[in-house]
Design a protein around this motif. Structure first.
Motif, PDB file in Angstrom:
ATOM      1  N   LEU A 173      -0.454   9.850  -7.067  1.00  0.00           N
ATOM      2  CA  LEU A 173      -0.465   8.952  -8.224  1.00  0.00           C
ATOM      3  C   LEU A 173       0.483   7.778  -8.010  1.00  0.00           C
ATOM      4  O   LEU A 173       0.164   6.626  -8.339  1.00  0.00           O
ATOM      5  CB  LEU A 173      -0.080   9.713  -9.489  1.00  0.00           C
ATOM      6  N   VAL A 174       1.661   8.065  -7.456  1.00  0.00           N
ATOM      7  CA  VAL A 174       2.628   7.000  -7.170  1.00  0.00           C
ATOM      8  C   VAL A 174       2.063   6.028  -6.146  1.00  0.00           C
ATOM      9  O   VAL A 174       2.131   4.804  -6.308  1.00  0.00           O
ATOM     10  CB  VAL A 174       3.952   7.615  -6.673  1.00  0.00           C
ATOM     11  N   ASN A 175       1.482   6.577  -5.075  1.00  0.00           N
ATOM     12  CA  ASN A 175       0.930   5.717  -4.034  1.00  0.00           C
ATOM     13  C   ASN A 175      -0.245   4.891  -4.537  1.00  0.00           C
ATOM     14  O   ASN A 175      -0.403   3.723  -4.167  1.00  0.00           O
ATOM     15  CB  ASN A 175       0.487   6.565  -2.842  1.00  0.00           C
ATOM     16  N   ALA A 176      -1.097   5.503  -5.369  1.00  0.00           N
ATOM     17  CA  ALA A 176      -2.242   4.770  -5.908  1.00  0.00           C
ATOM     18  C   ALA A 176      -1.783   3.593  -6.753  1.00  0.00           C
ATOM     19  O   ALA A 176      -2.350   2.492  -6.680  1.00  0.00           O
ATOM     20  CB  ALA A 176      -3.124   5.709  -6.731  1.00  0.00           C
ATOM     21  N   GLU A 177      -0.734   3.797  -7.538  1.00  0.00           N
ATOM     22  CA  GLU A 177      -0.224   2.710  -8.370  1.00  0.00           C
ATOM     23  C   GLU A 177       0.418   1.621  -7.507  1.00  0.00           C
ATOM     24  O   GLU A 177       0.247   0.426  -7.769  1.00  0.00           O
ATOM     25  CB  GLU A 177       0.794   3.251  -9.379  1.00  0.00           C
TER      26      GLU A 177
END
Length: 377
Positions: free
Chosen positions: A341-345
């Motif tokens: 989720l962090v990387n996608a954002e």
């Protein structure tokens, strides 16, 4: 409990089969493909997954087959180079780090050699599961039946075993990130030498990296679209979607799209996590993406699969079962799904090539890669 049917002959399935055999079980692996699947992106074996490989005796083979990238660059739509580094790569992290980046098919080849004494049924798939409590009767597409003590679903994000044992995927277990990624192989007509090059566009990314001693490149095309839907078996529909998403592209995009049409290892997958309250039911257990897909955005799917396979087989051997397997793995899974989720954002925030130059200097795996204490079994 001795006889185990493993559905799926990829990383999760082959690693599970190895450790089941190691602990005295009799596994049989069912794989829908008529032969070991080729193609796929470069994957990373990190932290505890490398420990699993060491305990399997295959770590040196993995290191010998690593992608051995020299570095990466970022370009704009005109092909102008905006950044170049020999310190890290987008797909593998620090160039001089301990992690092993390896093509998925090379990793599977290593695992298949390690499981030569395991029965593999290619061109076969599970179509029915009758779990009586004492044994499981598995119906295969060929009409054959197998009576076993346990079924392990290692059949990926679109797991058939999961749907047969746990019901349809309409109960909230699918958590889409609204992104999609296509991967396929092209001849290396791009002049790349152990190198990666990426173009970052608003809500999209295109990349090339070398493989097979620079004779090939793997093309990666990713974009954000929360609304698009497609059949994961309909390759022509998928190719059309990729073409539409990148139709107005510059750089080498027209050349990449032209090559995509003839790439026989093309696949497109949505970045969709699998989140389930339980990974087992009676005499069926799930491992890898079938149970807890973190998506490729985490960079940790392969490590989760290898570690999960090791822990599942180990807990079965101890007699503590699938419940103990989930208890030991849950924190590791949670950390890596959050990482995705962090990387996608962060990826969404890199809206253009200039921002990508600043964003690519961080390696986003860090603590999630080692968020488990791996026991000896």
């Amino acid at each position: 409990m001795t006889d185990v049917l493993v559905s799926g002959g990829g990383v999760a399935g082959a690693t599970t089969a190895y450790w089941l055999r190691h602990h005295g079980f009799t596994p049989v692996v069912v794989e829908s493909s008529p032969r070991p699947r080729h193609g796929g992106q470069a994957v990373d074996v990190r932290g505890p997954a490398l420990t699993v490989a060491e305990r399997m005796g295959v770590a040196d083979e993995l290191r010998a087959a690593r992608t051995d990238m020299r570095g990466m660059s970022v370009v704009d739509e005109d092909g102008t180079e905006l950044m170049r580094t020999t310190e890290l790569t987008l797909t593998g992290g620090p160039v001089d780090g301990p992690d092993v980046e390896i093509l998925r098919d090379d990793l599977v080849d290593v695992l298949l050699r390690a499981t030569r004494d395991v029965e593999y049924l290619y061109g076969e798939r599970v179509v029915g599961i009758d779990d009586t409590g004492a044994r499981v009767r598995v119906e295969l597409a060929s009409g054959a039946r197998r009576d076993v003590d346990l079924v392990v679903g290692a059949d990926g994000q679109f797991s058939t075993v999961r749907r047969l044992a746990f019901g349809p995927d309409d109960d909230g277990r699918l958590y889409p990130l609204g992104q999609h990624m296509a991967v396929f192989t092209l001849p290396n007509t791009f002049g790349l030498d152990r190198w990666q090059v990426f173009l970052q566009r608003p809500e999209a990314m295109v990349g090339l990296y070398t493989a097979r001693r620079n004779t090939e490149v793997r093309a990666v095309m990713g974009w954000a679209d929360a609304e698009v839907r497609y059949d994961h078996r309909d390759l022509e529909q998928q190719r059309r979607l990729v073409t539409e998403a990148f139709a107005a592209g510059g750089w080498r995009i027209p050349e990449i799209l032209a090559g995509m049409a003839g790439a026989d290892d093309f696949y497109l997958t949505p970045m969709t996590q699998i989140r389930m309250p339980s990974w087992s039911r009676r005499r069926v257990a799930l491992v890898g993406d079938a149970a807890y897909c973190a998506t490729a955005v985490s960079g940790q799917g392969t490590s989760l699969a290898m570690v999960g396979a090791y822990v599942l087989a180990g807990e079965l051997a101890r007699g503590t079962g699938a419940g103990a397997y989930q208890q030991r793995m849950q924190g590791f899974v949670d950390a890596n799904q959050h990482l995705a989720l962090v990387n996608a954002e962060k990826t969404r925030q890199l809206t253009g090539a200039e921002e990508a130059v600043e964003g690519f200097d961080a390696h986003w795996v860090a603590s999630a890669a080692t968020a488990i204490d791996l026991p000896e079994y």
